[in-house]
Design a protein around this motif. Structure first.
Motif, PDB file in Angstrom:
ATOM      1  N   LEU A 135     -28.857  -0.524 -40.118  1.00 15.28           N
ATOM      2  CA  LEU A 135     -28.088   0.201 -38.818  1.00 15.28           C
ATOM      3  C   LEU A 135     -28.998   0.173 -37.694  1.00 15.28           C
ATOM      4  CD1 LEU A 135     -25.236   1.637 -38.446  1.00 15.28           C
ATOM      5  CD2 LEU A 135     -26.720   3.843 -38.579  1.00 15.28           C
ATOM      6  N   THR A 136     -28.713  -0.450 -36.570  1.00 13.82           N
ATOM      7  CA  THR A 136     -29.272  -0.557 -35.306  1.00 13.82           C
ATOM      8  C   THR A 136     -28.677  -0.053 -34.100  1.00 13.82           C
ATOM      9  OG1 THR A 136     -30.089  -2.839 -36.193  1.00 13.82           O
ATOM     10  CG2 THR A 136     -30.380  -2.479 -34.056  1.00 13.82           C
ATOM     11  N   VAL A 137     -29.386   0.579 -33.407  1.00 10.98           N
ATOM     12  CA  VAL A 137     -28.896   1.380 -32.215  1.00 10.98           C
ATOM     13  C   VAL A 137     -29.685   0.812 -31.118  1.00 10.98           C
ATOM     14  CG1 VAL A 137     -28.596   3.426 -31.344  1.00 10.98           C
ATOM     15  CG2 VAL A 137     -28.418   3.489 -33.567  1.00 10.98           C
ATOM     16  N   SER A 138     -28.844   0.472 -29.995  1.00  6.39           N
ATOM     17  CA  SER A 138     -29.415  -0.056 -28.604  1.00  6.39           C
ATOM     18  C   SER A 138     -28.747   0.518 -27.547  1.00  6.39           C
ATOM     19  CB  SER A 138     -29.193  -1.395 -28.687  1.00  6.39           C
ATOM     20  OG  SER A 138     -28.175  -2.011 -28.332  1.00  6.39           O
ATOM     21  N   THR A 139     -29.459   0.483 -26.453  1.00  2.47           N
ATOM     22  CA  THR A 139     -28.620   1.053 -25.132  1.00  2.47           C
ATOM     23  C   THR A 139     -27.698  -0.059 -24.792  1.00  2.47           C
ATOM     24  OG1 THR A 139     -30.652  -0.297 -23.836  1.00  2.47           O
ATOM     25  CG2 THR A 139     -30.959   2.162 -24.582  1.00  2.47           C
ATOM     26  N   SER A 140     -26.871   0.315 -24.056  1.00  2.74           N
ATOM     27  CA  SER A 140     -25.656  -0.689 -23.324  1.00  2.74           C
ATOM     28  C   SER A 140     -26.216  -1.238 -21.966  1.00  2.74           C
ATOM     29  CB  SER A 140     -24.404   0.312 -23.195  1.00  2.74           C
ATOM     30  OG  SER A 140     -24.787   1.261 -22.096  1.00  2.74           O
ATOM     31  N   THR A 141     -27.101  -0.826 -21.246  1.00  2.00           N
ATOM     32  CA  THR A 141     -27.524  -1.420 -20.094  1.00  2.00           C
ATOM     33  C   THR A 141     -29.114  -1.526 -20.150  1.00  2.00           C
ATOM     34  OG1 THR A 141     -27.598   0.713 -18.874  1.00  2.00           O
ATOM     35  CG2 THR A 141     -25.691  -0.556 -19.010  1.00  2.00           C
ATOM     36  N   PRO A 142     -29.673  -2.586 -19.334  1.00  2.00           N
ATOM     37  CA  PRO A 142     -31.189  -2.552 -19.450  1.00  2.00           C
ATOM     38  C   PRO A 142     -31.796  -1.344 -18.591  1.00  2.00           C
ATOM     39  CG  PRO A 142     -30.298  -4.698 -18.477  1.00  2.00           C
ATOM     40  CD  PRO A 142     -28.978  -3.484 -18.747  1.00  2.00           C
ATOM     41  N   GLU A 143     -31.008  -0.698 -17.849  1.00  2.00           N
ATOM     42  CA  GLU A 143     -31.535   0.370 -17.123  1.00  2.00           C
ATOM     43  C   GLU A 143     -31.739   1.557 -18.027  1.00  2.00           C
ATOM     44  OE1 GLU A 143     -28.307  -0.833 -15.802  1.00  2.00           O
ATOM     45  OE2 GLU A 143     -29.623  -2.509 -14.906  1.00  2.00           O
ATOM     46  N   ALA A 144     -30.624   1.773 -19.139  1.00  2.00           N
ATOM     47  CA  ALA A 144     -30.751   2.894 -19.846  1.00  2.00           C
ATOM     48  C   ALA A 144     -31.947   2.885 -20.910  1.00  2.00           C
ATOM     49  CB  ALA A 144     -29.447   2.917 -20.636  1.00  2.00           C
ATOM     50  N   GLY A 145     -32.466   4.017 -21.384  1.00  2.00           N
ATOM     51  CA  GLY A 145     -33.400   4.423 -22.484  1.00  2.00           C
ATOM     52  C   GLY A 145     -33.299   5.503 -23.220  1.00  2.00           C
ATOM     53  N   PHE A 146     -33.451   5.305 -24.233  1.00  2.00           N
ATOM     54  CA  PHE A 146     -33.865   6.514 -24.981  1.00  2.00           C
ATOM     55  C   PHE A 146     -34.982   7.334 -24.883  1.00  2.00           C
ATOM     56  CE2 PHE A 146     -31.728   3.829 -28.388  1.00  2.00           C
ATOM     57  CZ  PHE A 146     -30.358   3.875 -27.765  1.00  2.00           C
ATOM     58  N   LYS A 147     -34.828   8.856 -24.767  1.00  2.00           N
ATOM     59  CA  LYS A 147     -35.941   9.677 -24.792  1.00  2.00           C
ATOM     60  C   LYS A 147     -36.569  10.323 -26.012  1.00  2.00           C
ATOM     61  CE  LYS A 147     -36.285  12.487 -21.011  1.00  2.00           C
ATOM     62  NZ  LYS A 147     -36.078  13.672 -20.148  1.00  2.00           N
ATOM     63  N   PHE A 148     -35.638  10.516 -26.842  1.00  2.00           N
ATOM     64  CA  PHE A 148     -35.904  11.195 -28.024  1.00  2.00           C
ATOM     65  C   PHE A 148     -34.986  10.845 -29.127  1.00  2.00           C
ATOM     66  CE2 PHE A 148     -37.368  14.449 -25.351  1.00  2.00           C
ATOM     67  CZ  PHE A 148     -38.620  14.653 -25.431  1.00  2.00           C
ATOM     68  N   VAL A 149     -35.287  10.360 -30.212  1.00  2.00           N
ATOM     69  CA  VAL A 149     -34.435   9.999 -31.206  1.00  2.00           C
ATOM     70  C   VAL A 149     -34.941  10.855 -32.368  1.00  2.00           C
ATOM     71  CG1 VAL A 149     -33.712   8.254 -32.941  1.00  2.00           C
ATOM     72  CG2 VAL A 149     -34.188   7.493 -30.710  1.00  2.00           C
ATOM     73  N   THR A 150     -34.076  11.931 -32.973  1.00  2.00           N
ATOM     74  CA  THR A 150     -34.377  12.659 -33.922  1.00  2.00           C
ATOM     75  C   THR A 150     -33.461  12.430 -35.275  1.00  2.00           C
ATOM     76  OG1 THR A 150     -34.676  14.477 -32.094  1.00  2.00           O
ATOM     77  CG2 THR A 150     -34.597  15.398 -34.317  1.00  2.00           C
ATOM     78  N   LEU A 151     -34.172  12.454 -36.365  1.00  2.00           N
ATOM     79  CA  LEU A 151     -33.477  12.627 -37.762  1.00  2.00           C
ATOM     80  C   LEU A 151     -33.574  13.814 -38.388  1.00  2.00           C
ATOM     81  CD1 LEU A 151     -32.432  10.584 -39.727  1.00  2.00           C
ATOM     82  CD2 LEU A 151     -34.829  10.289 -40.668  1.00  2.00           C
ATOM     83  N   SER A 152     -32.556  14.305 -38.722  1.00  2.00           N
ATOM     84  CA  SER A 152     -32.210  15.682 -39.173  1.00  2.00           C
ATOM     85  C   SER A 152     -31.331  15.868 -40.294  1.00  2.00           C
ATOM     86  CB  SER A 152     -31.910  16.592 -37.941  1.00  2.00           C
ATOM     87  OG  SER A 152     -31.777  17.976 -38.399  1.00  2.00           O
ATOM     88  N   GLN A 153     -31.445  17.038 -41.158  1.00  2.00           N
ATOM     89  CA  GLN A 153     -30.480  17.505 -42.012  1.00  2.00           C
ATOM     90  C   GLN A 153     -30.012  18.800 -41.519  1.00  2.00           C
ATOM     91  OE1 GLN A 153     -32.647  16.645 -45.783  1.00  2.00           O
ATOM     92  NE2 GLN A 153     -31.427  14.572 -45.874  1.00  2.00           N
ATOM     93  N   ALA A 154     -30.055  19.058 -40.442  1.00  2.00           N
ATOM     94  CA  ALA A 154     -29.709  20.492 -39.869  1.00  2.00           C
ATOM     95  C   ALA A 154     -28.440  21.079 -40.419  1.00  2.00           C
ATOM     96  CB  ALA A 154     -29.957  20.627 -38.554  1.00  2.00           C
ATOM     97  N   LYS A 155     -28.031  22.138 -40.392  1.00  2.00           N
ATOM     98  CA  LYS A 155     -26.928  22.832 -40.924  1.00  2.00           C
ATOM     99  C   LYS A 155     -25.403  22.434 -39.976  1.00  2.00           C
ATOM    100  CE  LYS A 155     -28.868  27.060 -42.459  1.00  2.00           C
ATOM    101  NZ  LYS A 155     -28.910  28.416 -42.579  1.00  2.00           N
ATOM    102  N   GLY A 156     -26.007  22.296 -38.745  1.00  2.00           N
ATOM    103  CA  GLY A 156     -24.780  21.764 -37.907  1.00  2.00           C
ATOM    104  C   GLY A 156     -24.262  20.375 -38.176  1.00  2.00           C
ATOM    105  N   CYS A 157     -25.097  19.432 -38.737  1.00  2.00           N
ATOM    106  CA  CYS A 157     -24.684  18.223 -39.057  1.00  2.00           C
ATOM    107  C   CYS A 157     -23.624  18.259 -40.107  1.00  2.00           C
ATOM    108  CB  CYS A 157     -25.934  17.475 -39.766  1.00  2.00           C
ATOM    109  SG  CYS A 157     -25.725  15.836 -40.242  1.00  2.00           S
ATOM    110  N   LYS A 158     -22.485  17.384 -39.727  1.00  2.00           N
ATOM    111  CA  LYS A 158     -21.541  17.204 -40.722  1.00  2.00           C
ATOM    112  C   LYS A 158     -21.565  16.104 -41.719  1.00  2.00           C
ATOM    113  CE  LYS A 158     -18.553  18.539 -37.235  1.00  2.00           C
ATOM    114  NZ  LYS A 158     -17.573  18.369 -36.173  1.00  2.00           N
TER     115      LYS A 158
END
Length: 101
Positions: A68-91
């Motif tokens: 599974l690969t995730v990328s931005t839709s435009t060259p100007e966009a960027g990711f600040k944080f990517v968090t992997l979690s198993q928190a309670k709010g996750c469905k």
């Protein structure tokens, strides 16, 4: 600049495959991607491509069979944080929270 942002969002809506809407079948959800950015992001898996709009969620069932690969839709966009979690709010069993500019 503001009109180009909305143009990109409308283009993403038009290009989004219907499989995003039908991805929530009966199989257990293993992974949920949450887009907390101000721009659409692309999700690739095998030959399939989807678009996740800002403040929307995408649920994947079987990410173990192909990467599974995730990328931005435009060259100007960027990711600040990517968090992997198993928190309670996750469905799903595991959640990926993507935050950006």
């Amino acid at each position: 600049m503001q009109s180009s942002k909305w143009t990109l969002i409308y283009m993403a809506l038009l290009l989004a495959p219907l499989s995003l809407a039908t991805a929530r079948d009966t199989a257990p959800v293993e992974l949920e991607i949450t887009n907390k950015t101000g721009f659409p992001i692309y999700v690739f898996q095998g030959k399939w491509r989807g678009v996740v709009l800002p403040d929307e969620h995408f649920q994947a069932k079987d990410y173990k069979s192909s990467a599974l690969t995730v990328s931005t839709s435009t060259p100007e966009a960027g990711f600040k944080f990517v968090t992997l979690s198993q928190a309670k709010g996750c469905k799903a069993q595991t959640c990926i929270l993507i935050d950006g500019n």
